[in-house]
Design a protein around this motif. Structure first.
Motif, PDB file in Angstrom:
ATOM      1  N   SER A 196      -7.969 -63.754  58.931  1.00 28.43           N
ATOM      2  CA  SER A 196      -8.845 -62.795  58.276  1.00 28.43           C
ATOM      3  C   SER A 196      -9.721 -63.502  57.256  1.00 28.43           C
ATOM      4  O   SER A 196      -9.266 -64.373  56.519  1.00 28.43           O
ATOM      5  CB  SER A 196      -8.020 -61.714  57.587  1.00 28.43           C
ATOM      6  OG  SER A 196      -8.850 -60.884  56.797  1.00 28.43           O
ATOM      7  N   ARG A 197     -10.978 -63.100  57.169  1.00 26.79           N
ATOM      8  CA  ARG A 197     -11.882 -63.601  56.142  1.00 26.79           C
ATOM      9  C   ARG A 197     -11.964 -62.654  54.954  1.00 26.79           C
ATOM     10  O   ARG A 197     -12.595 -62.974  53.958  1.00 26.79           O
ATOM     11  CB  ARG A 197     -13.279 -63.822  56.736  1.00 26.79           C
ATOM     12  CG  ARG A 197     -13.292 -64.979  57.716  1.00 26.79           C
ATOM     13  CD  ARG A 197     -14.631 -65.153  58.396  1.00 26.79           C
ATOM     14  NE  ARG A 197     -14.613 -66.367  59.200  1.00 26.79           N
ATOM     15  CZ  ARG A 197     -15.053 -67.555  58.804  1.00 26.79           C
ATOM     16  NH1 ARG A 197     -15.545 -67.686  57.587  1.00 26.79           N
ATOM     17  NH2 ARG A 197     -15.000 -68.610  59.597  1.00 26.79           N
ATOM     18  N   ASP A 230     -17.891 -59.414  57.442  1.00 31.62           N
ATOM     19  CA  ASP A 230     -16.818 -60.144  58.123  1.00 31.62           C
ATOM     20  C   ASP A 230     -16.516 -59.462  59.454  1.00 31.62           C
ATOM     21  O   ASP A 230     -16.286 -58.247  59.503  1.00 31.62           O
ATOM     22  CB  ASP A 230     -15.563 -60.165  57.256  1.00 31.62           C
ATOM     23  CG  ASP A 230     -15.802 -60.866  55.927  1.00 31.62           C
ATOM     24  OD1 ASP A 230     -16.352 -61.983  55.954  1.00 31.62           O
ATOM     25  OD2 ASP A 230     -15.453 -60.291  54.877  1.00 31.62           O
ATOM     26  N   TYR A 231     -16.489 -60.272  60.514  1.00 37.67           N
ATOM     27  CA  TYR A 231     -16.321 -59.730  61.860  1.00 37.67           C
ATOM     28  C   TYR A 231     -15.193 -60.431  62.603  1.00 37.67           C
ATOM     29  O   TYR A 231     -14.802 -61.560  62.277  1.00 37.67           O
ATOM     30  CB  TYR A 231     -17.611 -59.910  62.673  1.00 37.67           C
ATOM     31  CG  TYR A 231     -18.783 -59.095  62.198  1.00 37.67           C
ATOM     32  CD1 TYR A 231     -18.916 -57.750  62.537  1.00 37.67           C
ATOM     33  CD2 TYR A 231     -19.781 -59.682  61.415  1.00 37.67           C
ATOM     34  CE1 TYR A 231     -20.012 -57.006  62.106  1.00 37.67           C
ATOM     35  CE2 TYR A 231     -20.878 -58.953  60.984  1.00 37.67           C
ATOM     36  CZ  TYR A 231     -20.987 -57.611  61.340  1.00 37.67           C
ATOM     37  OH  TYR A 231     -22.069 -56.875  60.917  1.00 37.67           O
ATOM     38  N   LEU A 232     -14.723 -59.753  63.646  1.00 30.35           N
ATOM     39  CA  LEU A 232     -13.782 -60.308  64.612  1.00 30.35           C
ATOM     40  C   LEU A 232     -14.395 -60.189  65.993  1.00 30.35           C
ATOM     41  O   LEU A 232     -14.928 -59.127  66.357  1.00 30.35           O
ATOM     42  CB  LEU A 232     -12.454 -59.548  64.578  1.00 30.35           C
ATOM     43  CG  LEU A 232     -11.729 -59.501  63.234  1.00 30.35           C
ATOM     44  CD1 LEU A 232     -10.578 -58.505  63.295  1.00 30.35           C
ATOM     45  CD2 LEU A 232     -11.217 -60.888  62.860  1.00 30.35           C
ATOM     46  N   GLU A 289     -14.336 -56.308  60.288  1.00 29.18           N
ATOM     47  CA  GLU A 289     -12.994 -56.272  59.694  1.00 29.18           C
ATOM     48  C   GLU A 289     -12.843 -55.039  58.804  1.00 29.18           C
ATOM     49  O   GLU A 289     -13.736 -54.736  58.001  1.00 29.18           O
ATOM     50  CB  GLU A 289     -12.740 -57.524  58.844  1.00 29.18           C
ATOM     51  CG  GLU A 289     -12.237 -58.714  59.614  1.00 29.18           C
ATOM     52  CD  GLU A 289     -11.478 -59.691  58.723  1.00 29.18           C
ATOM     53  OE1 GLU A 289     -10.506 -59.250  58.072  1.00 29.18           O
ATOM     54  OE2 GLU A 289     -11.864 -60.872  58.674  1.00 29.18           O
ATOM     55  N   ASP A 343     -11.011 -72.754  68.369  1.00 29.28           N
ATOM     56  CA  ASP A 343     -11.568 -72.209  67.133  1.00 29.28           C
ATOM     57  C   ASP A 343     -12.363 -73.299  66.434  1.00 29.28           C
ATOM     58  O   ASP A 343     -12.030 -74.489  66.520  1.00 29.28           O
ATOM     59  CB  ASP A 343     -10.463 -71.684  66.208  1.00 29.28           C
ATOM     60  CG  ASP A 343     -10.979 -70.715  65.156  1.00 29.28           C
ATOM     61  OD1 ASP A 343     -12.092 -70.180  65.335  1.00 29.28           O
ATOM     62  OD2 ASP A 343     -10.268 -70.481  64.168  1.00 29.28           O
ATOM     63  N   ALA A 371      -6.755 -65.013  64.938  1.00 28.07           N
ATOM     64  CA  ALA A 371      -7.838 -65.431  64.042  1.00 28.07           C
ATOM     65  C   ALA A 371      -7.446 -65.084  62.621  1.00 28.07           C
ATOM     66  O   ALA A 371      -6.874 -64.025  62.364  1.00 28.07           O
ATOM     67  CB  ALA A 371      -9.154 -64.753  64.407  1.00 28.07           C
ATOM     68  N   TRP A 403      -5.189 -61.915  62.258  1.00 30.51           N
ATOM     69  CA  TRP A 403      -5.430 -60.902  63.277  1.00 30.51           C
ATOM     70  C   TRP A 403      -4.958 -61.435  64.614  1.00 30.51           C
ATOM     71  O   TRP A 403      -5.188 -62.606  64.944  1.00 30.51           O
ATOM     72  CB  TRP A 403      -6.909 -60.541  63.341  1.00 30.51           C
ATOM     73  CG  TRP A 403      -7.402 -59.842  62.115  1.00 30.51           C
ATOM     74  CD1 TRP A 403      -8.164 -60.387  61.109  1.00 30.51           C
ATOM     75  CD2 TRP A 403      -7.153 -58.488  61.742  1.00 30.51           C
ATOM     76  NE1 TRP A 403      -8.408 -59.459  60.140  1.00 30.51           N
ATOM     77  CE2 TRP A 403      -7.801 -58.273  60.507  1.00 30.51           C
ATOM     78  CE3 TRP A 403      -6.448 -57.442  62.338  1.00 30.51           C
ATOM     79  CZ2 TRP A 403      -7.764 -57.046  59.851  1.00 30.51           C
ATOM     80  CZ3 TRP A 403      -6.417 -56.221  61.682  1.00 30.51           C
ATOM     81  CH2 TRP A 403      -7.065 -56.028  60.458  1.00 30.51           C
ATOM     82  N   SER A 444     -12.816 -65.132  64.122  1.00 22.83           N
ATOM     83  CA  SER A 444     -13.322 -64.444  62.939  1.00 22.83           C
ATOM     84  C   SER A 444     -14.535 -65.211  62.430  1.00 22.83           C
ATOM     85  O   SER A 444     -14.606 -66.438  62.523  1.00 22.83           O
ATOM     86  CB  SER A 444     -12.245 -64.337  61.864  1.00 22.83           C
ATOM     87  OG  SER A 444     -11.803 -65.620  61.450  1.00 22.83           O
ATOM     88  N   GLU A 464     -18.292 -64.783  59.580  1.00 24.83           N
ATOM     89  CA  GLU A 464     -19.119 -64.025  58.651  1.00 24.83           C
ATOM     90  C   GLU A 464     -20.562 -64.084  59.101  1.00 24.83           C
ATOM     91  O   GLU A 464     -21.062 -65.145  59.502  1.00 24.83           O
ATOM     92  CB  GLU A 464     -18.993 -64.594  57.237  1.00 24.83           C
ATOM     93  CG  GLU A 464     -19.823 -63.843  56.197  1.00 24.83           C
ATOM     94  CD  GLU A 464     -19.767 -64.459  54.808  1.00 24.83           C
ATOM     95  OE1 GLU A 464     -20.649 -64.140  53.989  1.00 24.83           O
ATOM     96  OE2 GLU A 464     -18.852 -65.267  54.569  1.00 24.83           O
TER      97      GLU A 464
END
Length: 311
Positions: A60-61, A114-116, A138, A237, A58, A68, A107, A109
């Motif tokens: 990164s934001r 920001d999450y994974l 994140e 995705d 994924a 990641w 990933s 928001e």
């Protein structure tokens, strides 16, 4: 200690030879005008031994040019920060969870954070009665560290066990999408992104993916084992604008576009745009770039190419 299986040894030798060619191509890569960047380009090569068995990817934001990744079951609970050229930048241990068979990640928001999402959803034997999704925030810095989930979701399928290696997050709809691997046509399920409480959730069937290419009689005759695998879904995705669901199989890249405010179940009921994937050693990891212009894709063995696909 027994040596490697002869077939696996030959495969890795072949990969090593292809790696040498890929590195040469990568070193020659030059910037090109934006309007000429359609198609597939080699972004980098994964050669770090830690990056063997990558099964989830994924973008990164929070950190530009960072991807990641995580590896398959049988390895520690960890995430890797990897540059878009394929270099490992940091390793982060995920504490408070048990890794059974991590198979994909996403990933997103939510509420300004920001999450994974990590999907512990692999089930080759069809034996798991419940599965887990773990959501971690994140980290602010790219460095070796330890993480703990912000929340986790335990769930089950509505009608018996199945293998799943593809998840995606539609944060605007508060929805997690999951796609079955082996069944044809593949099934699309959903779960709430933030369920109330910690009770075991039940995935909801939204529909079935139409238009997944199937092997013809000649392909089955030449290599029946490969033909059976080609259409199995291994990653997915949703584009950052929420309009396109990208789905990877071992051989194909499928793009399901959404019209207006229709559901994802309606979107996958139409045949997708699709194209043949570039060569990958067991294609298992796919993710949109943060700007939504490209997809990054790689495979499960090292050395492995890291491709940037502009659909």
């Amino acid at each position: 200690m027994p040596g490697p299986h002869p077939r696996k040894y030959r495969l890795r030798l072949a990969f090593a030879m292809l790696f040498a060619m890929a590195m040469a191509a990568c070193s020659r890569e030059q910037p090109v005008p934006e309007d000429e960047q359609r198609g597939t380009r080699l972004a980098g090569v994964l050669i770090d031994p830690q990056l063997d068995e990558i099964s989830g990817l994924a973008a990164s934001r929070r950190h530009p040019d960072v991807l990641w990744m995580h590896d398959d079951g049988g390895n520690p609970e960890r995430l890797f920060a990897v540059s878009t050229r394929g270099a490992r930048l940091a390793t982060l241990r995920v504490e408070g969870v048990t890794k059974t068979d991590w198979e994909d990640m996403a990933s997103f928001e939510l509420d300004g954070r920001d999450y994974l999402l990590i999907a512990d959803t692999g089930d080759n034997g069809g034996l798991r009665r419940s599965l887990q999704l773990h959501i971690v925030e994140e980290p602010r810095r790219i460095e070796n560290a330890r993480l703990r989930p912000a929340w986790s979701i335990a769930f089950r399928w509505p009608d018996g066990a199945r293998d799943c290696e593809a998840v995606a997050v539609d944060a605007k709809a508060g929805q997690i999408l999951l796609i079955s691997k082996r069944r044809q046509p593949p099934e699309l399920f959903s779960l709430p992104l933030r369920p109330r409480g910690t009770a075991l959730q039940t995935a909801t069937l939204l529909g079935r993916l139409q238009g997944v290419p199937q092997p013809d009689a000649e392909a089955v005759r030449r290599n029946p084992q490969r033909a059976r695998l080609d259409s199995q879904v291994t990653s997915a995705d949703i584009s950052p604008d929420g309009r396109t669901l990208a789905v990877m199989t071992y051989r194909w890249l499928l793009l399901y576009g959404r019209r207006g405010d229709e559901s994802w179940g309606d979107a996958v009921a139409r045949a997708p745009r699709f194209e043949l994937l570039p060569w990958l050693p067991q294609a298992e990891a796919l993710g949109w770039s943060l700007d939504g212009r490209h997809l990054y894709a790689t495979g499960e063995f090292i050395p492995a190419p890291l491709y940037r696909i502009t659909p």
